[in-house]
Design a protein around this motif. Structure first.
Motif, short mmCIF file in Angstrom:
data_model
loop_
_atom_site.label_atom_id
_atom_site.label_comp_id
_atom_site.label_asym_id
_atom_site.label_seq_id
_atom_site.Cartn_x
_atom_site.Cartn_y
_atom_site.Cartn_z
N GLY A 41 -9.51 17.85 -13.87
CA GLY A 41 -8.38 17.85 -14.75
C GLY A 41 -7.79 16.47 -14.63
N MET A 42 -7.54 15.81 -13.69
CA MET A 42 -7.09 14.42 -13.43
C MET A 42 -8.05 13.32 -14.14
SD MET A 42 -6.03 12.03 -10.16
CE MET A 42 -7.64 11.87 -9.62
N LEU A 43 -9.31 13.72 -13.57
CA LEU A 43 -10.25 12.52 -14.37
C LEU A 43 -10.41 12.75 -15.92
CD1 LEU A 43 -13.11 12.72 -11.39
CD2 LEU A 43 -11.32 10.96 -12.20
N LEU A 44 -10.28 14.13 -16.30
CA LEU A 44 -10.23 14.32 -17.85
C LEU A 44 -9.07 13.87 -18.53
CD1 LEU A 44 -11.67 17.94 -18.07
CD2 LEU A 44 -12.78 15.95 -18.87
N ASN A 45 -7.74 13.74 -17.71
CA ASN A 45 -6.68 13.09 -18.20
C ASN A 45 -6.84 11.57 -18.32
OD1 ASN A 45 -5.49 15.65 -18.40
ND2 ASN A 45 -4.35 15.41 -16.49
N ILE A 46 -7.46 11.09 -17.14
CA ILE A 46 -7.62 9.56 -17.15
C ILE A 46 -8.59 9.30 -18.25
CG2 ILE A 46 -8.84 7.77 -15.87
CD1 ILE A 46 -7.72 9.16 -13.22
N ALA A 47 -9.59 9.82 -18.61
CA ALA A 47 -10.46 9.79 -19.87
C ALA A 47 -9.71 9.44 -21.03
CB ALA A 47 -11.67 10.75 -19.81
N ASP A 48 -8.59 10.16 -21.01
CA ASP A 48 -8.05 10.17 -22.36
C ASP A 48 -6.89 9.33 -22.22
OD1 ASP A 48 -9.49 11.90 -23.74
OD2 ASP A 48 -8.26 13.73 -23.14
N ASP A 49 -6.64 8.55 -21.35
CA ASP A 49 -5.69 7.68 -20.89
C ASP A 49 -5.58 6.20 -21.40
OD1 ASP A 49 -3.24 6.40 -20.14
OD2 ASP A 49 -3.00 7.59 -18.30
N PRO A 50 -5.28 5.75 -22.56
CA PRO A 50 -5.53 4.33 -22.74
C PRO A 50 -5.02 3.36 -21.91
CG PRO A 50 -3.87 5.40 -24.35
CD PRO A 50 -4.53 6.41 -23.47
N ARG A 51 -4.06 3.58 -21.03
CA ARG A 51 -3.36 2.76 -19.92
C ARG A 51 -4.29 2.32 -18.86
NH1 ARG A 51 1.53 6.18 -18.15
NH2 ARG A 51 -0.09 7.60 -18.04
N ILE A 52 -5.20 3.40 -18.53
CA ILE A 52 -6.12 3.24 -17.36
C ILE A 52 -7.60 3.50 -17.49
CG2 ILE A 52 -4.23 3.23 -15.71
CD1 ILE A 52 -5.07 6.12 -15.29
N VAL A 53 -7.74 4.04 -18.62
CA VAL A 53 -9.31 4.27 -18.62
C VAL A 53 -10.46 3.34 -18.74
CG1 VAL A 53 -9.64 4.24 -21.43
CG2 VAL A 53 -11.06 5.94 -19.95
#
Length: 139
Positions: A41-53
């Protein structure tokens, strides 16, 4: 022979005196399946996070997932062994900022919330991971 028996008894006594491993956090996170879902879930959130993707574009995500599951399991008191590189080595040359680190923590918190992890367990895991901050930023 008598000496061998004495040594054996001392070793057994030492083992018996060791406190039991506290796996309550591991259990609160849902054990291995729960930790795996949290990391995914964290990795999916990161994939949608323009700050750190962008920091994850060249990363072997499957290997990262596996190592994060190991690491979270160990930090939570589970029966795992971490086989990855040190945090310093893993983040060398990435020039990560405090903002990058905070964004990842937010993505982790969101994943834990979605898994229904109690806030107290979330805080316990975050407290165990917090010392890694200095090993990650500006490496």
């Amino acid at each position: 022979m008598r000496r061998l028996v004495l040594v054996s008894c001392l070793m057994l006594a030492a083992c018996a005196q060791q406190p039991p491993r506290d796996d309550s956090l591991y259990q609160s996170l849902g054990g291995q399946p729960g930790i795996t879902r949290i990391v995914e879930g964290m990795l999916l959130n990161i994939a949608d996070d323009p700050r750190i993707v962008a920091h994850f574009r060249e990363i072997d995500i499957e290997r990262l997932r596996d190592k994060l599951v190991e690491q979270f399991c160990v930090e939570a008191g589970g029966p795992c062994r971490y086989t990855g590189d040190s945090m310093e080595e893993s983040h060398k040359g990435l020039a990560l900022t405090p903002s990058d680190f905070n964004a990842l923590v937010e993505d982790l918190q969101l994943a834990m919330e979605r898994e229904g992890v109690p806030v107290t367990a979330q805080n316990r895991l975050l407290a165990r991971l917090a010392p890694m901050r200095g090993q990650v930023i500006d490496r």
